[in-house]
Design a protein around this motif. Structure first.
Motif, short mmCIF file in Angstrom:
data_model
loop_
_atom_site.label_atom_id
_atom_site.label_comp_id
_atom_site.label_asym_id
_atom_site.label_seq_id
_atom_site.Cartn_x
_atom_site.Cartn_y
_atom_site.Cartn_z
N GLN A 1 4.72 -20.26 -17.20
CA GLN A 1 3.80 -19.50 -17.80
C GLN A 1 2.37 -20.25 -17.39
O GLN A 1 2.08 -21.09 -17.62
CB GLN A 1 3.58 -19.77 -19.43
N ALA A 2 1.66 -19.01 -16.90
CA ALA A 2 0.23 -19.59 -16.24
C ALA A 2 -0.70 -19.29 -17.39
O ALA A 2 -0.39 -18.47 -18.21
CB ALA A 2 0.01 -18.88 -14.81
N PRO A 3 -1.81 -19.78 -17.30
CA PRO A 3 -2.86 -19.72 -18.20
C PRO A 3 -3.28 -18.15 -18.46
O PRO A 3 -3.37 -17.54 -17.31
CB PRO A 3 -4.09 -20.36 -17.83
N GLY A 4 -3.29 -17.63 -19.70
CA GLY A 4 -3.60 -16.17 -19.90
C GLY A 4 -2.33 -15.14 -19.43
O GLY A 4 -2.85 -13.96 -19.48
N LYS A 5 -1.23 -15.70 -19.09
CA LYS A 5 -0.29 -14.81 -18.74
C LYS A 5 0.79 -15.18 -19.47
O LYS A 5 1.10 -16.20 -20.29
CB LYS A 5 0.11 -14.94 -17.12
N ARG B 1 4.97 -15.58 -20.27
CA ARG B 1 5.89 -16.44 -19.58
C ARG B 1 6.90 -15.67 -18.72
O ARG B 1 7.02 -14.44 -19.26
CB ARG B 1 6.99 -17.14 -20.70
N GLN C 1 3.78 -29.40 -16.42
CA GLN C 1 2.78 -28.67 -15.66
C GLN C 1 3.00 -28.93 -14.46
O GLN C 1 3.20 -29.94 -13.78
CB GLN C 1 1.63 -29.25 -16.17
N THR D 1 0.65 -28.18 -10.85
CA THR D 1 -0.74 -27.56 -10.30
C THR D 1 -0.60 -27.70 -8.77
O THR D 1 -0.46 -28.64 -8.23
CB THR D 1 -1.80 -28.49 -11.01
N THR E 1 1.11 -22.21 -9.62
CA THR E 1 0.54 -23.08 -10.79
C THR E 1 0.86 -22.59 -12.14
O THR E 1 0.64 -21.37 -12.41
CB THR E 1 -0.98 -23.36 -10.65
N ALA E 2 1.63 -23.42 -13.05
CA ALA E 2 1.81 -22.98 -14.22
C ALA E 2 2.73 -24.14 -15.07
O ALA E 2 2.77 -25.18 -14.32
CB ALA E 2 2.96 -21.83 -14.43
#
Length: 120
Positions: A39-43, A45, A115, A117, A90-91
């Motif tokens: 799961q990326a930020p704002g997205k 899973r 995490q 990155t 990245t997620a």
């Protein structure tokens, strides 16, 4: 108690590699159906790869040829080898395992995530 725990995340440069580990415990087994998700930020899973108890794998198209799922049933540990990493990988990566319950449907058990990155 923690039944599924991921490790191995970190910061890596584009093109680099990481190996994530997923240790299961209790009545949770990596020998059953398991998978890796992210799961990326704002997205939302999304599924990265899943493997059945019989070993059939299903990879997300964008990771085919770069990521490999494996497991060591004796250690009750699953792995995700990630090569040729890209910034879009990245997620937070999550491991999902299956808990078999006698007389009841199996349940999914999730880890807390690790995490990853990818940046220069």
């Amino acid at each position: 108690q923690v039944q599924v725990e991921e490790s191995g995340g970190g910061l890596v440069q584009p093109g680099g590699s990481l190996r994530l580990s997923c240790v299961a415990s209790g009545r949770v087994s990596v020998a059953n159906s398991m998978g890796w998700y992210r799961q990326a930020p704002g997205k939302e899973r999304e599924m990265v790869v899943e493997i059945t108890s019989g070993g059939v794998t299903n990879y997300r198209e964008s990771v085919k040829g770069r990521f490999t799922i494996s497991r060591d049933n004796a250690k009750n540990t699953g792995y995700l080898q990630m090569n040729s990493l890209k910034p879009e990988d990245t997620a937070v990566y999550y491991c999902r395992c299956t808990k078999i319950q006698l007389g009841r449907p199996p349940v999914n058990v999730w880890g807390q995530g690790t995490q990853v990155t990818v940046a220069s």
